[in-house]
Design an enzyme around this catalytic site. Structure first.
Site, PDB file in Angstrom:
ATOM      1  N   SER A  47       0.823  -1.207   0.000  1.00 39.92           N
ATOM      2  CA  SER A  47       0.000   0.000   0.000  1.00 39.92           C
ATOM      3  C   SER A  47       0.866   1.270   0.000  1.00 39.92           C
ATOM      4  CB  SER A  47      -0.904   0.015   1.233  1.00 39.92           C
ATOM      5  OG  SER A  47      -1.541   1.274   1.375  1.00 39.92           O
ATOM      6  N   THR A  64      -8.632  -3.015   5.685  1.00 40.06           N
ATOM      7  CA  THR A  64      -8.775  -3.592   4.357  1.00 40.06           C
ATOM      8  C   THR A  64      -9.402  -4.982   4.465  1.00 40.06           C
ATOM      9  OG1 THR A  64      -6.608  -4.691   4.330  1.00 40.06           O
ATOM     10  CG2 THR A  64      -6.678  -2.384   3.646  1.00 40.06           C
ATOM     11  N   LYS A  94     -13.105  -5.877   6.765  1.00 41.26           N
ATOM     12  CA  LYS A  94     -14.074  -4.780   6.750  1.00 41.26           C
ATOM     13  C   LYS A  94     -15.434  -5.166   7.309  1.00 41.26           C
ATOM     14  CE  LYS A  94     -12.020  -2.306   2.829  1.00 41.26           C
ATOM     15  NZ  LYS A  94     -12.248  -1.766   1.470  1.00 41.26           N
ATOM     16  N   ASN A 124     -14.180   0.717   7.034  1.00 46.20           N
ATOM     17  CA  ASN A 124     -12.799   0.812   6.558  1.00 46.20           C
ATOM     18  C   ASN A 124     -11.991   1.852   7.330  1.00 46.20           C
ATOM     19  OD1 ASN A 124     -13.804   3.266   5.344  1.00 46.20           O
ATOM     20  ND2 ASN A 124     -12.122   3.160   3.873  1.00 46.20           N
ATOM     21  N   ASP A 163     -15.065   4.305   1.765  1.00 45.37           N
ATOM     22  CA  ASP A 163     -14.835   3.723   0.435  1.00 45.37           C
ATOM     23  C   ASP A 163     -15.892   4.145  -0.582  1.00 45.37           C
ATOM     24  OD1 ASP A 163     -12.473   2.394   0.854  1.00 45.37           O
ATOM     25  OD2 ASP A 163     -13.407   0.507   1.430  1.00 45.37           O
ATOM     26  N   GLY A 183     -18.234  -7.502  -8.482  1.00 38.98           N
ATOM     27  CA  GLY A 183     -17.774  -8.027  -7.203  1.00 38.98           C
ATOM     28  C   GLY A 183     -18.905  -8.170  -6.216  1.00 38.98           C
ATOM     29  N   GLY A 236      -7.139   2.967  -9.518  1.00 45.07           N
ATOM     30  CA  GLY A 236      -7.542   2.782  -8.129  1.00 45.07           C
ATOM     31  C   GLY A 236      -6.966   3.816  -7.186  1.00 45.07           C
TER      32      GLY A 236
END
Length: 484
Positions: A239, A284, A288, A309, A325, A349, A455
């Site tokens: 990250s 993450t 979550k 988050n 998010d 997703g 992203g």
């Protein structure tokens, strides 16, 4: 205090490192990794009083392949240099250990008695290991134990508190990425010093930070500094958060540090971190949803989705959970789409991120379709956030305006994509939430879509909201998109 180390195999490379870091309070010389006699070192330029010399046995993660007599003989030959410390393993046969301990003390060389457990699942025995080391009455002791989850570090903290004060020099290390806290915040673990590699490619132990890491991230934190963490599995080590947030804290003069914490047991880990000055946590996958049901307070977005988050800790209120998010994804899309009202959006997703994104777009007035390989999971999620759902095969049927990809597909293998026909992206707005990778979807989006969104844009937008929740800061997302 830092002890600078490295895996140099030649005396020339070792000498270069010892001179480069001559201002360091300690440096380690690894005879087991050196492929030339130490005698070739340019001794006049080296202050051996600031050196720890060791010859690590293979059974404890070292590189020495000879007999124990040869190994101890090699260490004995360095006594004439009068180093500050000799590091000798507790597992050394007792007669040889006793012999070199006696010789070292006659020469006025301090002995660091060490023990390394490379196999996982041994952290609960830290107290036992420390007792074994202390029983030998060394000048200092070092215990390094492999950990696979940060919550195991609680055993280190408890064990060192029970350690007799008669051994003031001590080093406790959790090896592996999950042990990073024991290195970054070593003073909280009762360690006198910790080890730092001179560069990323010269690390001598799993999870070891570099000397530059300590400088850039202002480690260890000053007394009273606030702690913010990133919770998740090993993927969090990639990250941009630690680099970006720590640079921002330094730039703004905020006494705080942001560290990655590898764990699958979020709640026990958060409880442990309170003693280190915890004030907030980024969360993450896969934590979550797991964490949302265990917090003291939930914000509006978190209550609506059952997803968290962002965690904030205040002693008077306990742990509060928020979700940034969905709002982050919405803000990233709204850079290109002025009004989401009535727009058709497909979310790929069925996990926590998909839940957050679908909710954020639905609240903004978009007509959302959740599509996943597991259509049943997609439908269950859709019931929560009041939108439509189906299997991935429906993607070609929907005339969408916006596509948001929320799965890890493409993160490890950039040739993978859930969109088999990239031409359907023509003229659309496409956001791929995968961080750091030039995924196949993003490549296709740059070729066909009107608005390809990486992203990092969503990450920056949600991070801006996160920092506002924690610190009341009004940060422009563009500042978080710039890598230090």
């Amino acid at each position: 205090m830092l002890c600078v180390t490295g895996n140099q195999s030649s005396t020339k490379a070792l000498e270069k490192r010892l001179i480069q870091y001559k201002e360091a309070e300690l440096q380690e010389i690894r005879l087991d990794l050196l492929q030339e006699p130490l005698e070739r070192l340019g001794k006049p330029d080296i202050d051996f009083q600031k050196c720890i010399i060791t010859c690590r046995a293979g059974r404890e993660g070292g590189g020495f392949e000879g007999s124990e007599h040869e190994r101890i003989g090699l260490l004995e030959s360095t006594l004439e240099l009068k180093p500050g410390w000799l590091d000798i393993e507790l597992s050394t046969p007792s007669d040889l250990r006793s012999r070199i301990l006696t010789q070292a003390r006659k020469r006025g060389v301090r002995v660091l008695l060490s023990h390394h457990r490379m196999e996982p699942g041994q952290a609960h025995r830290c107290g036992e290991f420390l007792s074994d080391l202390a029983r030998e009455h060394p000048d200092g002791l070092k215990l390094a134990v492999a950990v696979t989850d940060a919550c195991e570090l609680e055993h280190f903290i408890k064990a060192q508190k029970n350690l007799a004060p008669m051994i003031p020099n001590r080093v406790l290390l959790g090896m592996g990425a999950a042990g990073l806290l024991s290195r970054a915040m070593y003073t909280h673990f009762g360690s006198t010093w910790t080890y730092a590699a001179c560069s990323r490619d010269t690390q001598t132990a799993p999870g070891q930070l570099t000397a530059d890491d300590y400088r850039r991230y202002n480690l260890p934190p000053k007394p009273g500094a606030d702690l913010y963490v990133l919770l998740g599995t090993l993927q969090i080590m990639q990250s941009p958060g630690p680099r970006v947030y720590n640079q921002l804290f330094s730039k703004l003069g905020i006494s705080a540090v942001y560290l990655p914490v590898v764990t699958e047991q979020a709640l026990p880990t958060l409880q442990m971190l309170k003693q280190f000055g915890l004030r907030g946590a980024s969360v993450t996958m896969p934590l979550k949803k797991q964490l949302a049901t265990h917090l003291d307070n939930l914000g509006q977005e978190a209550r609506a989705t059952g997803v968290v988050n962002t965690v904030t800790y205040e002693p008077s209120r306990g742990f509060s959970g928020d979700l940034t998010d969905g709002l982050g994804a919405r803000a990233a899309v709204e850079r290109y789409v002025d009004n989401l009202e009535g727009k058709k959006a497909v979310v790929l997703g069925s996990g926590a991120t998909a839940t957050a994104v679908a909710h954020g777009l639905t609240v903004a007035g978009a007509k959302v379709f959740i599509l996943a390989r597991n259509a049943q999971k997609a439908r269950h999620l859709a019931e929560m956030v009041s939108c439509e759902a189906g299997g991935l095969e429906r993607l070609s049927e929907i005339d969408f305006d916006i596509l948001v990809q929320t799965t890890p597909v493409g993160a490890q293998d950039s040739t993978q994509t859930l969109v088999s026909d990239p031409k359907i992206l023509t003229g659309k707005t496409v956001l791929d939430v995968v961080l750091g990778a030039q995924t196949r979807l993003l490549q296709d989006a740059q070729k066909y879509a009107a608005n390809p969104i990486p992203g990092r844009s969503m990450w920056a937008e949600q991070g801006r909201l996160q920092l506002r929740r924690w610190l009341g800061l009004q940060i422009d997302a563009a500042e978080l998109e710039r890598d230090p």
